[in-house]
Scaffold this active site. Structure first.
Site, short mmCIF file in Angstrom:
data_model
loop_
_atom_site.label_atom_id
_atom_site.label_comp_id
_atom_site.label_asym_id
_atom_site.label_seq_id
_atom_site.Cartn_x
_atom_site.Cartn_y
_atom_site.Cartn_z
N GLU A 1 0.85 -1.20 0.00
CA GLU A 1 0.00 0.00 0.00
C GLU A 1 0.88 1.24 0.00
O GLU A 1 2.08 1.15 0.31
CB GLU A 1 -0.90 0.00 1.24
CG GLU A 1 -1.85 -1.19 1.27
CD GLU A 1 -2.95 -1.04 2.31
OE1 GLU A 1 -2.90 -0.08 3.10
OE2 GLU A 1 -3.84 -1.90 2.30
N GLN B 1 31.21 -3.20 -17.28
CA GLN B 1 32.63 -2.82 -17.28
C GLN B 1 33.36 -3.46 -18.46
O GLN B 1 34.19 -2.83 -19.11
CB GLN B 1 33.32 -3.26 -15.98
CG GLN B 1 32.95 -2.46 -14.75
CD GLN B 1 33.21 -0.97 -14.90
OE1 GLN B 1 32.27 -0.19 -14.98
NE2 GLN B 1 34.46 -0.57 -14.97
N ASP C 1 6.66 -17.03 -0.56
CA ASP C 1 7.72 -18.06 -0.48
C ASP C 1 7.97 -18.63 -1.88
O ASP C 1 9.11 -18.96 -2.24
CB ASP C 1 7.31 -19.20 0.46
CG ASP C 1 7.42 -18.81 1.93
OD1 ASP C 1 8.05 -17.77 2.23
OD2 ASP C 1 6.87 -19.54 2.78
N ARG D 1 36.31 -8.05 -29.10
CA ARG D 1 36.89 -6.72 -28.97
C ARG D 1 38.39 -6.80 -28.63
O ARG D 1 38.78 -7.51 -27.71
CB ARG D 1 36.16 -5.98 -27.83
CG ARG D 1 36.79 -4.69 -27.40
CD ARG D 1 36.45 -3.55 -28.32
NE ARG D 1 37.00 -2.29 -27.83
CZ ARG D 1 36.71 -1.11 -28.35
NH1 ARG D 1 35.88 -1.02 -29.39
NH2 ARG D 1 37.24 -0.02 -27.86
N ILE E 1 1.31 -2.38 -8.25
CA ILE E 1 0.67 -3.65 -8.58
C ILE E 1 1.04 -4.09 -10.00
O ILE E 1 0.45 -3.63 -10.99
CB ILE E 1 -0.87 -3.55 -8.39
CG1 ILE E 1 -1.19 -3.06 -6.97
CG2 ILE E 1 -1.54 -4.89 -8.67
CD1 ILE E 1 -0.57 -3.87 -5.83
N GLU F 1 8.89 -8.11 -4.03
CA GLU F 1 8.65 -9.41 -3.37
C GLU F 1 9.56 -9.61 -2.15
O GLU F 1 10.00 -10.72 -1.85
CB GLU F 1 8.72 -10.56 -4.38
CG GLU F 1 7.67 -10.35 -5.47
CD GLU F 1 7.19 -11.59 -6.16
OE1 GLU F 1 7.35 -12.68 -5.61
OE2 GLU F 1 6.62 -11.45 -7.26
N GLN G 1 44.05 -10.86 -18.11
CA GLN G 1 43.66 -11.54 -16.88
C GLN G 1 42.62 -10.75 -16.07
O GLN G 1 41.75 -11.35 -15.42
CB GLN G 1 44.90 -11.79 -16.02
CG GLN G 1 44.70 -12.94 -15.06
CD GLN G 1 45.97 -13.30 -14.33
OE1 GLN G 1 46.68 -12.43 -13.83
NE2 GLN G 1 46.26 -14.58 -14.26
N1 CAA Z 1 4.57 -18.93 5.73
C1 CAA Z 1 3.58 -19.16 6.62
N2 CAA Z 1 3.33 -18.35 7.69
C2 CAA Z 1 4.12 -17.27 7.82
C3 CAA Z 1 5.16 -16.97 6.93
C4 CAA Z 1 5.37 -17.85 5.85
N3 CAA Z 1 6.35 -17.62 4.97
N4 CAA Z 1 5.75 -15.83 7.33
C5 CAA Z 1 5.12 -15.42 8.44
N5 CAA Z 1 4.13 -16.30 8.74
C6 CAA Z 1 3.23 -16.26 9.88
C7 CAA Z 1 4.06 -16.30 11.16
O1 CAA Z 1 4.34 -17.63 11.56
C8 CAA Z 1 3.17 -15.58 12.17
O2 CAA Z 1 2.18 -16.48 12.64
P1 CAA Z 1 2.13 -16.85 14.22
O3 CAA Z 1 1.80 -15.53 14.88
O4 CAA Z 1 1.04 -17.86 14.30
O5 CAA Z 1 3.48 -17.34 14.57
C9 CAA Z 1 2.47 -14.55 11.29
O6 CAA Z 1 2.56 -14.99 9.94
C10 CAA Z 1 3.12 -13.17 11.41
O7 CAA Z 1 4.48 -13.33 11.09
P2 CAA Z 1 5.60 -12.31 11.55
O8 CAA Z 1 5.42 -12.03 13.01
O9 CAA Z 1 6.92 -12.81 11.11
O10 CAA Z 1 5.15 -11.00 10.75
P3 CAA Z 1 5.79 -9.59 10.61
O11 CAA Z 1 4.71 -8.58 10.69
O12 CAA Z 1 6.96 -9.46 11.53
O13 CAA Z 1 6.30 -9.57 9.08
C11 CAA Z 1 7.79 -10.01 7.24
C12 CAA Z 1 7.15 -10.50 8.56
C13 CAA Z 1 8.66 -11.17 6.80
C14 CAA Z 1 8.63 -8.78 7.45
C15 CAA Z 1 6.67 -9.73 6.20
O14 CAA Z 1 5.91 -8.62 6.55
C16 CAA Z 1 7.24 -9.56 4.81
O15 CAA Z 1 7.53 -10.54 4.12
N6 CAA Z 1 7.36 -8.29 4.32
C17 CAA Z 1 7.74 -8.03 2.94
C18 CAA Z 1 6.52 -7.91 2.09
C19 CAA Z 1 6.75 -8.24 0.66
O16 CAA Z 1 7.51 -9.14 0.32
N7 CAA Z 1 6.04 -7.55 -0.20
C20 CAA Z 1 6.09 -7.83 -1.60
C21 CAA Z 1 4.85 -7.32 -2.28
S1 CAA Z 1 4.38 -8.27 -3.66
C22 CAA Z 1 5.30 -7.73 -4.95
O17 CAA Z 1 6.32 -7.10 -4.79
C23 CAA Z 1 4.83 -8.20 -6.27
C24 CAA Z 1 5.45 -7.53 -7.45
O18 CAA Z 1 5.30 -6.36 -7.71
C25 CAA Z 1 6.24 -8.31 -8.37
#
Ligand code: CAA
Length: 380
Positions: free
Chosen positions: A127, A336, A240, A268, A157, A363, A279
């Site tokens: 956001e 380079q 993931d 080149r 997005i 991501e 090297q």
């Molecule tokens: N799989 C399953 N569960 C997960 C998980 C995963 N990979 N990661 C976290 N969780 C669960 C945790 O286990 C936790 O659950 P419990 O409370 O039951 O233990 C819950 O989710 C909260 O987890 P955290 O406390 O670790 O959460 P957090 O608020 O500290 O955030 C973070 C963790 C890793 C920083 C996460 O916010 C993050 O990945 N941030 C980056 C966001 C991102 O990658 N954005 C990309 C946008 S999409 C994009 O970019 C597309 C594009 O344009 C190409």
């Protein structure tokens, strides 16, 4: 550990290589220069099964494994990183979570269209005021009988301006933190949904991204993806897989830059001999080849765990972190080798250099990857 590809994986790799070299590469420069959306190539990828690679054929996909997807992503991205990310978002962030968390209606009516390339998807997590801190979002979904009204905005997005469906995360109970987030699958034709003009970016110009708005977008509960309050887990699980896709995109970009530098160094001449006999240049080529191979093996390790159904959060983060930073280093060194020509728009090198940079940001930034890895290491 056996690194031999299966016959099916070799076939996917060859099909992707042929498609990338004959169809994608020739248009890459023009898509970059003009910021043109490669709609014809997206349609061709649908026909080849590249838009829903790991989805069973029953739901419109190609039924490949994670490594088959990685191989295709590397080839397509080596030709054009923009086409690579369009493919990656639809596969990893849209089709995979619908397959994993979706109900019968979503799989039958929506996934079959998305995985076969008849429709295109995008993913709405980020956001305007929350990117890395993904769970602290403003977008809300309020229940009204068996419907939900979604209000808020999402930005950066990828595929947004062209998508038919958006996988969107919204707060359904603010008191529960990340457990109060729910995911929905919203058709972009729903009244109240709108999007802005494509963003202007440093690279991946062919892959349009934009800000999207939800103004009381009303969807039936059957469009809820996964459990109420389970939306953050849906997003993290999708990422993931997505981080493998972006790692492969970085790998493809780096390989393309390296192969061009390798060829150029043999053509080149400087000081009476080809550059490749110096090297200083040989060391650069050796370092690039080593780093590319290391990234590929890390990515394949994450794929192997995904195929076995084992949680691969850490392995995906390690592979994405290394591959994306490697792509920045390799495109820098490859430029380079090219010298001034590398900086010129006459060649592809400056495109690879610009395109590599985003892989360290979207991501999950490199900093977030390090947080994920450290958290996992410290928990052991
Ligand atoms: N799989 C399953 N569960 C997960 C998980 C995963 N990979 N990661 C976290 N969780 C669960 C945790 O286990 C936790 O659950 P419990 O409370 O039951 O233990 C819950 O989710 C909260 O987890 P955290 O406390 O670790 O959460 P957090 O608020 O500290 O955030 C973070 C963790 C890793 C920083 C996460 O916010 C993050 O990945 N941030 C980056 C966001 C991102 O990658 N954005 C990309 C946008 S999409 C994009 O970019 C597309 C594009 O344009 C190409």
């Amino acid at each position: 550990m056996d690194f031999e590809l299966t016959e099916e994986q070799r076939l996917i790799q060859q099909t992707a290589k042929d498609f990338a070299e004959k169809q994608v590469a020739p248009a890459a420069r023009i898509h970059d220069r003009e910021g043109q959306w490669p709609g014809d190539l997206v349609a061709q990828m649908g026909a080849l099964g590249f838009m829903g690679m790991s989805i069973p054929e029953q739901w419109g996909g190609a039924g490949s494994d994670a490594l088959g997807y990685a191989l295709a992503m590397e080839e397509v991205s080596a030709a054009c990183a923009s086409v690579g990310v369009i493919m990656s978002v639809n596969n990893s962030l849209v089709c995979d979570p619908i397959h994993k968390f979706g109900n019968e209606f979503q799989r039958k009516e929506i996934l079959t269209q998305l995985a076969s390339g008849k429709a295109l998807g995008c993913f709405g997590l980020t956001e305007p005021s929350s990117g890395s801190d993904a769970s602290s979002m403003d977008t809300v979904a309020t229940q009204d009988g068996d419907h939900w009204n979604i209000t808020g905005s999402k930005n950066w997005i990828t595929n947004g301006p062209h998508a038919d469906f958006i996988v969107v995360m919204a707060v359904t109970d603010r008191s529960k933190g990340s457990k109060g987030v729910t995911t929905f699958l919203v058709p972009t034709g729903t009244p109240g949904f709108s999007c802005q003009e494509p963003d202007e970016k440093m690279g991946i110009h062919g892959a349009h991204s934009c800000t999207v708005f939800f103004e009381n977008c009303r969807v039936h509960d059957r469009y809820r993806l996964g459990d109420l309050g389970g939306g953050f887990r849906v997003a993290m699980t999708a990422l993931d897989g997505g981080r493998i896709g972006i790692g492969c995109q970085a790998l493809g970009i780096a390989r393309a830059a390296y192969e061009k530098a390798l060829a150029y160094s043999q053509e080149r001449k400087a000081f009476g001999v080809p550059l490749s006999q110096k090297q200083a240049i040989q060391f650069k080529l050796a370092d690039m080849a080593t780093e590319i191979e290391a990234a590929r093996l890390l990515l394949w390790q994450a794929c192997s765990m995904k195929n076995r159904g084992v949680r691969h959060t850490q392995e995906s983060a390690v592979a994405k972190l290394f591959a994306s930073e490697m792509a920045t280093r390799v495109t820098h060194q490859a430029m380079q080798v090219f010298g001034g020509y590398g900086y010129s728009k006459e060649y592809d090198m400056e495109r690879h250099y610009r395109d590599a940079r985003i892989t360290e940001i979207y991501e999950g930034t490199s900093e977030i990857m390090r947080i994920v890895i450290a958290k996992s290491e410290l928990a052991q």
